[in-house]
Design a protein around this motif. Structure first.
Motif, short mmCIF file in Angstrom:
data_model
loop_
_atom_site.label_atom_id
_atom_site.label_comp_id
_atom_site.label_asym_id
_atom_site.label_seq_id
_atom_site.Cartn_x
_atom_site.Cartn_y
_atom_site.Cartn_z
N PHE A 243 0.81 -1.22 0.00
CA PHE A 243 0.00 0.00 0.00
C PHE A 243 0.85 1.27 0.00
O PHE A 243 0.55 2.22 -0.68
CB PHE A 243 -0.92 0.02 1.21
N GLY A 248 6.27 -0.68 -5.21
CA GLY A 248 5.14 -1.52 -5.61
C GLY A 248 3.94 -0.71 -6.09
O GLY A 248 2.82 -1.23 -6.14
N SER B 46 -9.00 5.15 -1.06
CA SER B 46 -7.60 4.76 -1.22
C SER B 46 -7.38 4.12 -2.59
O SER B 46 -6.37 4.36 -3.25
CB SER B 46 -7.19 3.77 -0.14
N LEU B 50 -4.75 5.60 -5.26
CA LEU B 50 -3.64 4.84 -5.84
C LEU B 50 -3.75 4.82 -7.36
O LEU B 50 -2.77 4.94 -8.08
CB LEU B 50 -3.63 3.42 -5.29
N LEU B 59 -2.09 -2.12 -12.09
CA LEU B 59 -0.64 -2.01 -12.24
C LEU B 59 -0.04 -3.25 -12.91
O LEU B 59 -0.65 -4.32 -12.91
CB LEU B 59 -0.01 -1.84 -10.86
N MET B 129 -1.51 -10.82 -3.21
CA MET B 129 -1.67 -9.51 -2.57
C MET B 129 -0.35 -8.77 -2.38
O MET B 129 -0.34 -7.57 -2.14
CB MET B 129 -2.37 -9.66 -1.23
N LYS B 130 0.78 -9.49 -2.47
CA LYS B 130 2.05 -8.80 -2.27
C LYS B 130 2.60 -8.22 -3.57
O LYS B 130 3.64 -7.56 -3.54
CB LYS B 130 3.10 -9.79 -1.72
N ASP B 131 1.94 -8.51 -4.70
CA ASP B 131 2.54 -8.15 -5.98
C ASP B 131 2.71 -6.65 -6.15
O ASP B 131 3.76 -6.16 -6.51
CB ASP B 131 1.71 -8.70 -7.14
N ASN B 132 1.65 -5.93 -5.93
CA ASN B 132 1.75 -4.48 -6.05
C ASN B 132 0.56 -3.84 -5.34
O ASN B 132 -0.29 -4.55 -4.78
CB ASN B 132 1.79 -4.05 -7.53
N ALA B 133 0.52 -2.53 -5.36
CA ALA B 133 -0.51 -1.83 -4.58
C ALA B 133 -1.91 -2.14 -5.09
O ALA B 133 -2.86 -2.23 -4.30
CB ALA B 133 -0.25 -0.34 -4.59
N TYR B 134 -2.04 -2.30 -6.41
CA TYR B 134 -3.37 -2.64 -6.93
C TYR B 134 -3.84 -3.96 -6.33
O TYR B 134 -4.95 -4.08 -5.80
CB TYR B 134 -3.34 -2.75 -8.46
N SER B 136 -2.86 -5.38 -3.67
CA SER B 136 -3.09 -5.28 -2.22
C SER B 136 -4.47 -4.70 -1.92
O SER B 136 -5.21 -5.22 -1.09
CB SER B 136 -2.02 -4.40 -1.59
N ILE B 137 -4.80 -3.62 -2.60
CA ILE B 137 -6.07 -2.97 -2.27
C ILE B 137 -7.23 -3.82 -2.76
O ILE B 137 -8.29 -3.87 -2.13
CB ILE B 137 -6.13 -1.52 -2.80
N MET B 140 -7.58 -6.54 -0.14
CA MET B 140 -8.02 -5.99 1.14
C MET B 140 -9.51 -5.67 1.11
O MET B 140 -10.27 -6.04 2.01
CB MET B 140 -7.20 -4.73 1.46
#
Ligand code: HEA
Ligand code: HEA
Ligand code: CUA
Ligand SMILES: [Cu+2]
Lengths: 641, 204, 326
Positions: A243, A248, B46, B50, B59, B129-134, B136-137, B140
Motif C-alpha cells: 500500500f 510496488g 484509497s 492509488l 498495475l 496480494m504482495k505483488d503491487n498496490a493494486y 493489495s487494495i 483488502m
C-alpha cells in the motif's frame, strides 16, 4: 423483585429495596463484572490520569535532554521513543479516554436516566481501552517502544526503516484502542437520542451533552480513516502488501491523507467536549444563564462539521497542487468563525453575570486566555506561506500544546474541581486549588510561549539535540523551567485529590448551587440507580428553573411504568422516541456480567497473536472472543424477549 | 425564560401514548453501520487515490477483473435482500413461516456468493496480494467485504435457530430487524465495491 | 497601518523574538536574506500584529467582563455574538485569505533562468547535483548570490524536508515524487538549514549549509569541479588514495575520476573544501575527520557509516588524501 405485602410499600421500604437491588458485589467479581456507568466513568478518569502523569514524566525527561546543547541525558533512540510515547499516550491514553470518562459518568446523570443505552458495551469499551494501553506499554517490558512519532509517517515506519516490533506495538495498539473509542461513541449517540428525561427536548440539553454528541459524531466518521490507515500499515509490515511502498506502486502520501482525515477531527474530538465543560462551568459561576444557547450548540456542531474539510493543512509542505492547498487553507481559516461565536457567547455570559471566583471558574478563565492564543496561532498556520516556515518547527509544538495542553487540559482540571465533589462526595480544597491553578498557568506560559520564538529561530521539532551557538540555549532553559513548574502545579492538584478523599468537606447534593440534573441527586456520590424517580426537565437549567424539581410517577403502561420508583425497583429505565422527548418503552438495565471482559480479553489475545506473528495465539484469541460475543448475544436476546 | 415554561408539555409528555419509534438496538446498529460504511469509503477512496497516482491501472499489466460471472453473483447477493424484506414483513404480521422460509433463502443466496468468491474467484486470480498496490487494495477490499458477509451469515444463522425455537412474534422481533438491517448494509456496500473494483477498472 | 506601526503593535508579543534574534548565528526566519523568505516574513509580521491586536481586545473583554461585577450593560448578548463572534472575524479572515492567495501566487511563480539543482535526501545527509554543470557534491550547496535557484527535491529512503529558514519555507522530499523549492540568496553568506521532517535516529543532525558566493567565486568552484582530477601531489596522498580504494570506502563513496563510485554515502570529490563533516554534525578538521573515520558513531550515533579499522599510518595517509580532495 416482588413485594409481597398487601399494602403498598412505604417510600422508606422502597428506598431500601432499591438500594439492595442496585448494590454491586464487592471485590474482584464486582470489579470485573460491573456495568454501572458511574464506576466505569470513574475508572476511565483514574486510568487516564495515571497515563497523564506517565506521559508528563516523559515530557519532563524530554525537556531535561533539551535544556542544554549537546546534552547527554539520553541518546537519539531513547529520545525518539520518549516523544513517540509521550504524544501517543497523551492523545490516545489520556485525553480521549478522560473525556470519555467524564461523558460516561455525567451523561446519564445530566440526561436524567439510570444508565447508558448499552451498559455492557460501556464496560467493554473500558476493557478494550485498558488492555490496549497495557498492550502498548508492554513494549517497554521487552525494551522495544515505538519510535516513529505519534503519526508514524511511512516509509519511516515501514518494515525497511523500522524493523523490529517497535512500530507494531504502535500500529496494532492504535487500531486496538480505536475499537474502544468507536463503541463508546455509538453508546453516547444512542444514549443522547434515546435516554433523556421527559421534557428534555434537544434544545434543552445541557451544553456538555451537546459537545459529547458532536464529539461522538466526529468519532463515528473519523476513526475509520485511522483504522484503515493503520491496518494498511500493519498489512504492509506483517504481510508484505504494497500500500505504501513506492516500488510496488503504493504511496506514502496515501497514509498521510488517511491519518490526517482522522487526525484533524481528532483534535476537535478532544477540544469540543472540553469546550462543553467550559460552557457548563461558566454560567454556574457567572450566576447567569448561558447567553446564546443555540449559537453555542450550533458552533460546536459547526466545528465538528468543518473539521472534516481541513485535514490537508497538515500536509502543506508535501508538494500538493496549489489550488487544492488554497482551498484547504481557506477552510482552515473558516473554522475560526464558529470558534469565535463560541468565544463571544461565553464572553457575553460573563459580561453580564456576577462572577464567583472559584477554582473551576479560574480554570475556565485559563482556558480562555490560553485557547485564544492557541487558536490565533492556528489561524496563522492555516495561512499557506506562513505555514511553510512554521510547519514542523517548534512553532507547531507551541501551537498544539496551547490547544491540547491548554484548551483541553485546563478545562479537564476545571472539571475535576467542579464534578469530583459529586463523584466522591467530598470537596477539593479551594485554596490549594487556586495555588495549583496559578502555578500551572504561569508555568504553562513560560513553558510554551518561548517555543513560538524557537520555531522562528529555526529549531525543528523532534530533534534530540542541537549544537551550541544557534541562539536556542536561553529559551530552552526557560521552557524547561516552565515545564517543571507546570508539572509541579499538576502535582498540587493530585495532592489535593488525595487529601480531599481522606478529609475533604462533605459535598452534599449541590454544593455549587448549580443548574444541571446531575446535581439533583440528594447525595454525592449519587445513589447507585441515579434517580429513584426520573426527574422532569422543565427547562435548560432544571434546578434554576423551578423551586422544586418535578419527578415523574410510574404509569401503568409499558412506556411509563419504569419512570417512578417501580422502575428503579425492577432495574429498568425509560426510553424515548428519539427526537421527541416522551417515553416510549422500557429498557432493562443488565445485571453485572463478565462477558464484556471476556470479549475484550479475546480481542487482546488476537492482537498479541498478530504482534508476535503467531497464528495459534491469534486463533485462540478469536475463540475466546467468539465465546464472549455468543454469550453476550444470547443474553441480549433474553432482554429483548 | 420563565419557570413555568416547560411545565405543561412535560406533564403531557408523560401521559402520551408510545408512537412506535425504533429501539436502542436499532439505533445502535444504524450508528455502527455509519462507521462501517466510512471504513469502506476510506478503502475505496484509497483505491482511487492509488489509481490516480499510477501510470497504468491495474498495475503491472494485470488484466481488469473479468465481469460476467461476478455480475451474476452480484445479482444473487443483491437479490438476497428481497427475501429478507419479505421475511421481515412476515414476522411483523406474525407469520413465522415467512420468516423461516425467507431466512433460509437469504442464507442460501449469501453463502453461494461467498462460496463463489472464496472457492472460484480468488483461486482464479493471477496475482497475489504482495505483488503491487493494486493487488493489495483489491484483496483488502474484497476480503473485508467477504468477512462482513460471513459475519452476516453467522448472525442470520443465530436468528434462524431462534426462529425455530419460536422466539419471535409479531411484537417481539427486534433482533430480526437489526440483523436484517445489517444484511441490507452488506448488500448495499457491495454495490459500491463492485462498481469501483470491477466496473470502473473497465472504463478507459 | 504602516509597517512601523504594525511592528510596534506586535512588540509586546514578540519582544522575545528580537531579544533572541540578537544572536546572529540563528537561522532566523524573521531575518530573511532572500525574496521568498522576505515575503513570508512580512506576512508573519502582519499576522503577529493582527494576532496581538485580536488577543488584547478579546482578552480585555474577558478580564474586564469577569471583574466588572453585575452591572447593567449597554452591550447586549446579541451584539457580542454578531459583532465579536461573526462580523469582525469574518472581515479579518477575509483579509487574510486575500493575503494568502497573493503571497502564494508570487512564491510559486518560476523565475527566469534559474540555477537548476537536484537535491536528494538520504538518511541522514544530502546529495546535491548540478545537472547542467555536471557537478556533484553533498551537504553544502554553493550558489551565486543574487541568482534565482530552483532545486528539485527527491528522497532515496524516507521523507525528509528541506528547510533553510533565512531563504525560504519548507518543502518535503517525498520518495517517488519530485517537489521544487525556489529561492534567491541576495547577499553572499552562509545560511544554515536543517531537515525538518522526522526521518529516523539522526534527524537531529541532518543539517545543510547554503553558501552564497560572488558570481565569480562560484564560477571558479564550478570550473574546478569540472576539470579532470590530477594525480596525487605527494607520496602520502598517493598512499592515502591506495587506502581509500582498497578499504571499504570506495564501495560507498564516489570520488570523481577515480574507481571509487559508491553511492551509499556522500560524494567526496570536493570534500577538502567542505567546512563541515557528517551533514554539519561537526567541523571539518583533522582531528574530527580522524575520529569520524575510526568511529563516526561516536560523533553521530546511528548514522549509516560503519566504523573502519585502520593502522595509524594508514589513517594519516588517508587524512592527507581526503583533505586534498577539491
Ligand atoms: C485541541 C486541539 C486543537 C485545536 C482546537 C486546534 C485549533 C486549530 N488549529 Fe491546530 N493543531 C493541533 C491541535 C489543535 N488545533 C495539533 C495537535 C496539531 C499538530 C499535529 C502534529 O503535527 O503533531 C495542529 C496543527 C495545526 C496545523 C498544521 C500545522 C503544520 O503541521 O503545518 C494547522 C494549519 O492550519 C492548524 C490550524 C488550526 C486552526 C485554524 C485552529 C482553529 O480551530 C482555531 C480557532 C480558534 C480561534 C481563532 C480563537 C477564537 C476565535 C476568536 C476569538 C475570533 C477572532 C479571531 C480571529 C479573527 C483570528 N493546526
Ligand atoms: C494532551 C496532549 C499533550 C500534553 C498535555 C502535553 C504536555 C507536555 N508536553 Fe507534549 N506533546 C504532545 C501532546 C501533549 N503534550 C504531542 C501530541 C506531541 C508530539 C509528539 C510527536 O512529535 O510525535 C508532543 C511533543 C512534545 C515536545 C516536542 C518533542 C519534540 O518534538 O522533540 C515537547 C518538548 O518540549 C513536549 C513537552 C511537553 C511538556 C513539557 C508538557 C507538560 O505539560 C507536562 C507537564 C508534566 C507533568 C504533568 C508531569 C508531572 C509529573 C511528575 C513531576 C512526576 C510525578 C510522577 C508520578 C506521580 C507517577 N511535548
Ligand atoms: Cu531527514 Cu529529518
Ligand atoms: Cu488540523
Amino acid at each position: 423483585m416482588t413485594v409481597t405485602e398487601e399494602r403498598p410499600p412505604t417510600p422508606e421500604e422502597e428506598h431500601e429495596a432499591i438500594e439492595i437491588l442496585w448494590e454491586e458485589a464487592p471485590g474482584a467479581p464486582g470489579f470485573f463484572a460491573s456495568v454501572d456507568h458511574k464506576r466505569i466513568g470513574m475508572r476511565y478518569i483514574y486510568t487516564a490520569f495515571i497515563f497523564f502523569f506517565i506521559a508528563g514524566l516523559q515530557a519532563l525527561l524530554l525537556r531535561a535532554q533539551l535544556t542544554s546543547p549537546d546534552s547527554q541525558v539520553m541518546g537519539p533512540q531513547t529520545y525518539n521513543q520518549m516523544f513517540t510515547m509521550h504524544g501517543t499516550t497523551m492523545i490516545f491514553l489520556f485525553n480521549t479516554p478522560v473525556l470519555a470518562g467524564f461523558g460516561n459518568y455525567l451523561l446519564p446523570l445530566q440526561l436524567g436516566t439510570r444508565d447508558m443505552a448499552f451498559p455492557r458495551l460501556n464496560a467493554f469499551s473500558y476493557w478494550i481501552f485498558i488492555l490496549a494501553a497495557i498492550f502498548m506499554y508492554s513494549s517497554y517490558l521487552v525494551g522495544r517502544p515505538p519510535t516513529g512519532g505519534w503519526f508514524a509517517y511511512v516509509p519511516n515506519a515501514n518494515k525497511t526503516y523500522s524493523p523490529g516490533i517497535n512500530m507494531d506495538f504502535w500500529g496494532l495498539g492504535v487500531t486496538f484502542v480505536g475499537i474502544s473509542t468507536t463503541v463508546g461513541a455509538v453508546n453516547f449517540i444512542v444514549t443522547i437520542f434515546k435516554m433523556r428525561a421527559p421534557g428534555m427536548t434537544l434544545n434543552r440539553m445541557p451544553m456538555f451533552v451537546w459537545s459529547i454528541l458532536a464529539m461522538a459524531v466526529m468519532i463515528i466518521f473519523a476513526v475509520p480513516a485511522l483504522t484503515v490507515g493503520t491496518v494498511l500499515l500493519e498489512a504492509d509490515r506483517l504481510f508484505g502488501t504494497q500500500f505504501y511502498e513506492v516500488a510496488g506502486g503504493g504511496s506514502p502520501l496515501l497514509y498521510q491523507h488517511l491519518f490526517w482525515f482522522w487526525g484533524h477531527p481528532e483534535v476537535y474530538i478532544l477540544f469540543v467536549p472540553a469546550a462543553g465543560m467550559v460552557a457548563t462551568i461558566i454560567p454556574v459561576f457567572a450566576r447567569r444563564r448561558l447567553a446564546g444557547y443555540k449559537w453555542v450548540a450550533a458552533s460546536l456542531v459547526g466545528i465538528a462539521f468543518i473539521s472534516f474539510g481541513v485535514w490537508v493543512h497538515h500536509m502543506f509542505a508535501t508538494g500538493l497542487p496549489a489550488l487544492a492547498m488554497s482551498m484547504f487553507s481557506a477552510a482552515s481559516l473558516i473554522i475560526a468563525v464558529p470558534s469565535g461565536v463560541l468565544f463571544f457567547c461565553l464572553i457575553a455570559t460573563i459580561w453580564r453575570g456576577e462572577v464567583e471566583w472559584t477554582t473551576p471558574f479560574l480554570f475556565a478563565l485559563g482556558w480562555f486566555l490560553i485557547f485564544l492564543l492557541g487558536g490565533v496561532t492556528g489561524v496563522m498556520l492555516g495561512v499557506l506561506p506562513f505555514n511553510w516556515q512554521a510547519t514542523d518547527s517548534y512553532f507547531i509544538v507551541a501551537h498544539f500544546h496551547y490547544v491540547l495542553n491548554g484548551a483541553v487540559v485546563f478545562p479537564i482540571f476545571g472539571a475535576l474541581y467542579y464534578w469530583l465533589p459529586k463523584m466522591t462526595g467530598r470537596m477539593l480544597d479551594e485554596k490549594l486549588g487556586k495555588i495549583s491553578f496559578w502555578i500551572m498557568f504561569v508555568g504553562f506560559n513560560l513553558a510554551f510561549f518561548p517555543m513560538h520564538v524557537l520555531g522562528f529561530l529555526g529549531m525543528p521539532r523532534r530533534i534530540y539535540t542541537y549544537s551550541e551557538g544557534l541562539g536556542w540555549e536561553t529559551l530552552n532553559v526557560v521552557v524547561t523551567f516552565g515545564s517543571a513548574l507546570f508539572g509541579f502545579g499538576t502535582l498540587l492538584t493530585l495532592i489535593n485529590f488525595f487529601v480531599s478523599k481522606a478529609r475533604g468537606k462533605p459535598a452534599g447534593g449541590n454544593p455549587w448551587n448549580a443548574d444541571g440534573l446531575e446535581w439533583s441527586t440528594p447525595t454525592s456520590p449519587p445513589p447507585e440507580c441515579n434517580f429513584e424517580s426520573i426527574p422532569v426537565a422543565a427547562g435548560r437549567h432544571p434546578l434554576w428553573d423551578s423551586e422544586k424539581l418535578e419527578e415523574a410517577e410510574s404509569g401503568t403502561d409499558d412506556a411509563t411504568k419504569s419512570m417512578g420508583p417501580s422502575g428503579a425497583l425492577n432495574r429498568q429505565t425509560p426510553i424515548l422516541g428519539g427526537m421527541q422527548s416522551d417515553p416510549e418503552e422500557t429498557m432493562e438495565i443488565p445485571e453485572p456480567t463478565y462477558l464484556p471482559f471476556v470479549l475484550a480479553l479475546g480481542i487482546a489475545v488476537l492482537f498479541v497473536g498478530l504482534l508476535i506473528e503467531a497464528a495459534l495465539v491469534g486463533v485462540l484469541g478469536l475463540v475466546v472472543a467468539a465465546i464472549g460475543i455468543t454469550g453476550w448475544l444470547w443474553r441480549t436476546e433474553a432482554d429483548l424477549q | 425564560m420563565t419557570t413555568t415554561e416547560a411545565g405543561p408539555d412535560a406533564a403531557a409528555a408523560i401521559t402520551q401514548e408510545p408512537h412506535g419509534g425504533r429501539g436502542t438496538a436499532w439505533w445502535g446498529m444504524v450508528v455502527l453501520i455509519m462507521t462501517e460504511a466510512t471504513i469502506f469509503a476510506s478503502l475505496l477512496a484509497s483505491y482511487f487515490f492509488l489509481q490516480a497516482a499510477a501510470k497504468e491501472w491495474p498495475l503491472d499489466g494485470i488484466e481488469a477483473p473479468e465481469l460476467s460471472k461476478i455480475s451474476l453473483m452480484t445479482l444473487v447477493l443483491l437479490g438476497s435482500s428481497a427475501p429478507m424484506f419479505w421475511a421481515e414483513h412476515g414476522i411483523r404480521k406474525g407469520q413465522v413461516w415467512r420468516l423461516k422460509a425467507g431466512l433460509i433463502m437469504v442464507i442460501l443466496m449469501g453463502s453461494s456468493f461467498f462460496a463463489f468468491l472464496s472457492l472460484y474467484e480468488y483461486p482464479e486470480l493471477t496475482f497475489g496480494m504482495k505483488d503491487n498496490a493494486y493487488a493489495s487494495i483489491f484483496y483488502m477490499t474484497t476480503s473485508l467485504h467477504g468477512a462482513h458477509v460471513v459475519i452476516g451469515l453467522l448472525m442470520l444463522g443465530v436468528v434462524l435457530i431462534k426462529t425455530f425455537q419460536g422466539k419471535f412474534t409479531a411484537e417481539r422481533h427486534v433482533t430480526v430487524e437489526v440483523v436484517g438491517l445489517y444484511w441490507h448494509f452488506v448488500d448495499a456496500v457491495w454495490i459500491f465495491v463492485f462498481s469501483s473494483l470491477y466496473l470502473s477498472a473497465h472504463l478507459k | 497601518m504602516t509597517r512601523a506601526r504594525r511592528r510596534a503593535l506586535s512588540l509586546p508579543a514578540l519582544g522575545l523574538v528580537l531579544l533572541a534574534a540578537c544572536s546572529r548565528q540563528s537561522p532566523n526566519a524573521l531575518d530573511p536574506e532572500g525574496p521568498a523568505a522576505k515575503s513570508v516574513a512580512s506576512v508573519a509580521w502582519l499576522m503577529f500584529g493582527l494576532a496581538t491586536a485580536v488577543y488584547v481586545v478579546v482578552a480585555g473583554f474577558i478580564i474586564i467582563g469577569a471583574l466588572r461585577g453585575k452591572k447593567e450593560s449597554r452591550i447586549s448578548d446579541g451584539a457580542f455574538i454578531w459583532i465579536g463572534g461573526l462580523l469582525v472575524p469574518c472581515v479579518i479572515l477575509g483579509g487574510l485569505a486575500v493575503v494568502t492567495v497573493k503571497t502564494t501566487d508570487t512564491l510559486r511563480k518560476p523565475d527566469a533562468n534559474p540555477l537548476r539543482i537536484e537535491a536528494t535526501g538520504y538518511q541522514f545527509w544530502w546529495a546535491v547535483e548540478y545537472k547542467d554543470e555536471k557537478v556533484t557534491t553533498a551537504n553544502e550547496i554553493r550558489v551565486p548570490a543574487g541568482r534565482p535557484v530552483e532545486i528539485g527535491l527527491h528522497s532515496k529512503d524516507v521523507i525528509h524536508s528541506f528547510w533553510v529558514p533565512q531563504l525560504a519555507g519548507k518543502v518535503d522530499m517525498v520518495p517517488g515524487q519530485r517537489n521544487v523549492i525556489r529561492f534567491t540568496a541576495e547577499k553572499p553568506g552562509e545560511y544554515r538549514g536543517q531537515c525538518a521532517e522526522f526521518c529516523g535516529l539522526q534527524h537531529a543532525k541532518m543539517a545543510l549549509l547554503v553558501i552564497a558566493e560572488e558570481a565569480g567565486e562560484y564560477q571558479r568552484w564550478v570550473t574546478r569541479q569540472q576539470r579532470p582530477r590530477g594525480g596525487p601531489s605527494s607520496e602520502r596522498e598517493a598512499a592515502g588514495e591506495q587506502v581509500f580504494m582498497r578499504s571499504s570506502c570506495a564501495g560507498c563513496h564516489t570520488v570523481r575520476d577515480t574507481e571509487a563510485q559508491g553511492t551509499l554515502g556522500p560524494d567526496l570529490s570536493d570534500f577538502g573544501g567542505r567546512k563541515s563533516l557528517g551533514a554539519l554534525a561537526t567541523e571539518n578538521n583533522r582531528a574530527n575527520l580522524a575520529g569520524w573515520i575510526e568511529n563516526s558513531q561516536s560523533i553521530k550515533p546511528g548514522n549509516l557509516m560503519p566504523p573502519v579499522q585502520l593502522e595509524p599510518d594508514e589513517l594519516l595517509n588517508l587524512l592527507e588524501y581526503l583533505e586534498n580532495l577539491r
